[in-house]
Enzyme design. Structure first.
Site, PDB file in Angstrom:
ATOM      1  N   GLY A  46       0.826  -1.201   0.000  1.00 19.17           N
ATOM      2  CA  GLY A  46       0.000   0.000   0.000  1.00 19.17           C
ATOM      3  C   GLY A  46       0.862   1.254   0.000  1.00 19.17           C
ATOM      4  O   GLY A  46       1.999   1.226   0.468  1.00 19.17           O
ATOM      5  N   GLN A  64       2.745  10.036   1.455  1.00 19.34           N
ATOM      6  CA  GLN A  64       4.033   9.337   1.535  1.00 19.34           C
ATOM      7  C   GLN A  64       4.976   9.734   0.392  1.00 19.34           C
ATOM      8  O   GLN A  64       6.176   9.498   0.476  1.00 19.34           O
ATOM      9  CB  GLN A  64       3.825   7.820   1.511  1.00 19.34           C
ATOM     10  CG  GLN A  64       3.166   7.299   2.787  1.00 19.34           C
ATOM     11  CD  GLN A  64       3.062   5.797   2.764  1.00 19.34           C
ATOM     12  OE1 GLN A  64       2.124   5.241   2.210  1.00 19.34           O
ATOM     13  NE2 GLN A  64       4.037   5.131   3.355  1.00 19.34           N
ATOM     14  N   CYS A  87       5.382  -0.187   7.220  1.00 18.02           N
ATOM     15  CA  CYS A  87       5.045   0.998   6.435  1.00 18.02           C
ATOM     16  C   CYS A  87       6.270   1.399   5.632  1.00 18.02           C
ATOM     17  O   CYS A  87       7.380   1.396   6.149  1.00 18.02           O
ATOM     18  CB  CYS A  87       4.643   2.124   7.391  1.00 18.02           C
ATOM     19  SG  CYS A  87       4.197   3.643   6.548  1.00 18.02           S
ATOM     20  N   LEU A  88       6.049   1.758   4.370  1.00 15.88           N
ATOM     21  CA  LEU A  88       7.179   2.145   3.519  1.00 15.88           C
ATOM     22  C   LEU A  88       7.841   3.425   4.034  1.00 15.88           C
ATOM     23  O   LEU A  88       8.988   3.686   3.705  1.00 15.88           O
ATOM     24  CB  LEU A  88       6.716   2.328   2.068  1.00 15.88           C
ATOM     25  CG  LEU A  88       6.298   1.033   1.353  1.00 15.88           C
ATOM     26  CD1 LEU A  88       5.750   1.348  -0.043  1.00 15.88           C
ATOM     27  CD2 LEU A  88       7.451   0.045   1.268  1.00 15.88           C
ATOM     28  N   HIS A 111      -4.952   1.187   7.320  1.00 16.32           N
ATOM     29  CA  HIS A 111      -3.613   1.783   7.489  1.00 16.32           C
ATOM     30  C   HIS A 111      -3.429   2.952   6.509  1.00 16.32           C
ATOM     31  O   HIS A 111      -2.954   4.021   6.894  1.00 16.32           O
ATOM     32  CB  HIS A 111      -2.566   0.678   7.262  1.00 16.32           C
ATOM     33  CG  HIS A 111      -1.143   1.139   7.257  1.00 16.32           C
ATOM     34  ND1 HIS A 111      -0.202   0.658   8.145  1.00 16.32           N
ATOM     35  CD2 HIS A 111      -0.474   2.013   6.447  1.00 16.32           C
ATOM     36  CE1 HIS A 111       0.964   1.242   7.888  1.00 16.32           C
ATOM     37  NE2 HIS A 111       0.827   2.060   6.862  1.00 16.32           N
ATOM     38  N   GLU A 112      -3.836   2.740   5.258  1.00 13.89           N
ATOM     39  CA  GLU A 112      -3.643   3.787   4.239  1.00 13.89           C
ATOM     40  C   GLU A 112      -4.577   4.974   4.468  1.00 13.89           C
ATOM     41  O   GLU A 112      -4.175   6.130   4.291  1.00 13.89           O
ATOM     42  CB  GLU A 112      -3.839   3.217   2.830  1.00 13.89           C
ATOM     43  CG  GLU A 112      -2.867   2.109   2.432  1.00 13.89           C
ATOM     44  CD  GLU A 112      -1.409   2.444   2.678  1.00 13.89           C
ATOM     45  OE1 GLU A 112      -1.028   3.616   2.556  1.00 13.89           O
ATOM     46  OE2 GLU A 112      -0.640   1.522   3.015  1.00 13.89           O
ATOM     47  N   HIS A 159      -3.140   7.328   6.864  1.00 15.65           N
ATOM     48  CA  HIS A 159      -2.129   8.228   6.288  1.00 15.65           C
ATOM     49  C   HIS A 159      -2.757   9.534   5.807  1.00 15.65           C
ATOM     50  O   HIS A 159      -2.151  10.594   5.899  1.00 15.65           O
ATOM     51  CB  HIS A 159      -1.442   7.571   5.087  1.00 15.65           C
ATOM     52  CG  HIS A 159      -0.251   6.723   5.443  1.00 15.65           C
ATOM     53  ND1 HIS A 159       0.864   7.226   6.065  1.00 15.65           N
ATOM     54  CD2 HIS A 159       0.001   5.403   5.249  1.00 15.65           C
ATOM     55  CE1 HIS A 159       1.756   6.252   6.250  1.00 15.65           C
ATOM     56  NE2 HIS A 159       1.261   5.132   5.756  1.00 15.65           N
TER      57      HIS A 159
HETATM   58 NI    NI Z   1       2.152   3.217   5.713  1.00 17.78          NI
END
Ligand code: NI
Length: 175
Positions: free
Chosen positions: A49, A54, A97-98, A139-140, A143
């Protein structure tokens, strides 16, 4: 097919990861290009994701693909997503998470969630998500409201992770 561009993924801590994003007003060619870039960047990372902030785009858009390595790709683009229903039952997954690389911690969230959103063609959709996909979309969506999965952890753990990420950013800047 337009060419896709890999975007730079912001690493925590970054003020852009703590802001509430603006709704997308028009699902036009620019937004479709953004979605393509986000998918490309997510697959390249690799991750399941990626949300607008991000990559420094403060818009309510995220992409996911939870199909796994050996399955047929299942890319999804969610624009202006809203939770329309969530289950009382909860599930705990090790989340990553990236923007917080190589950190995995258990987070508890509703097991099932339904979201309404616009797809990449600007068409209204409503989808029920389960298992890993339910975790990923929640989760996304977080963000887009400036919330990171480490915000669900203890203050001490969050501080330790933040220190680690500051170090990582310094190392990467030097490399
Ligand atoms: Ni994330």
């Amino acid at each position: 097919m337009p060419s896709m561009t890999l975007r730079n993924i912001l690493i925590h801590p970054d003020p852009r990861l703590k802001k509430v994003c603006e709704p997308v007003t028009d699902v036009d060619a620019n937004i479709r290009k953004l979605a393509d870039d986000m998918l490309e960047t997510m697959y390249d990372a690799p991750g399941v994701g990626l949300a607008g902030p991000q990559i420094g785009v403060m818009k309510r858009i995220f992409v996911i693909d939870c199909s796994g390595e050996n399955a047929t790709p299942d890319p999804m683009v969610l624009i202006n997503p809203k939770v329309t229903w969530e289950s009382e039952e909860e599930n705990t997954y090790e989340e990553g998470c990236l923007s917080i690389p190589e950190i995995y911690e258990p987070v508890t969230r509703p097991e099932l969630v339904r979201m309404s959103y616009l797809d990449a063609d600007g068409k209204p959709q409503e989808t029920e998500f389960d298992a890993l996909r339910a975790t990923a979309v929640q989760h996304e969506l977080d963000h887009l409201d400036g919330v990171l999965f480490i915000d669900y952890l203890s203050k001490m753990k969050r501080a330790m992770i933040t220190t680690k990420m500051k170090k990582l950013k310094k190392e990467r800047a030097r490399a």
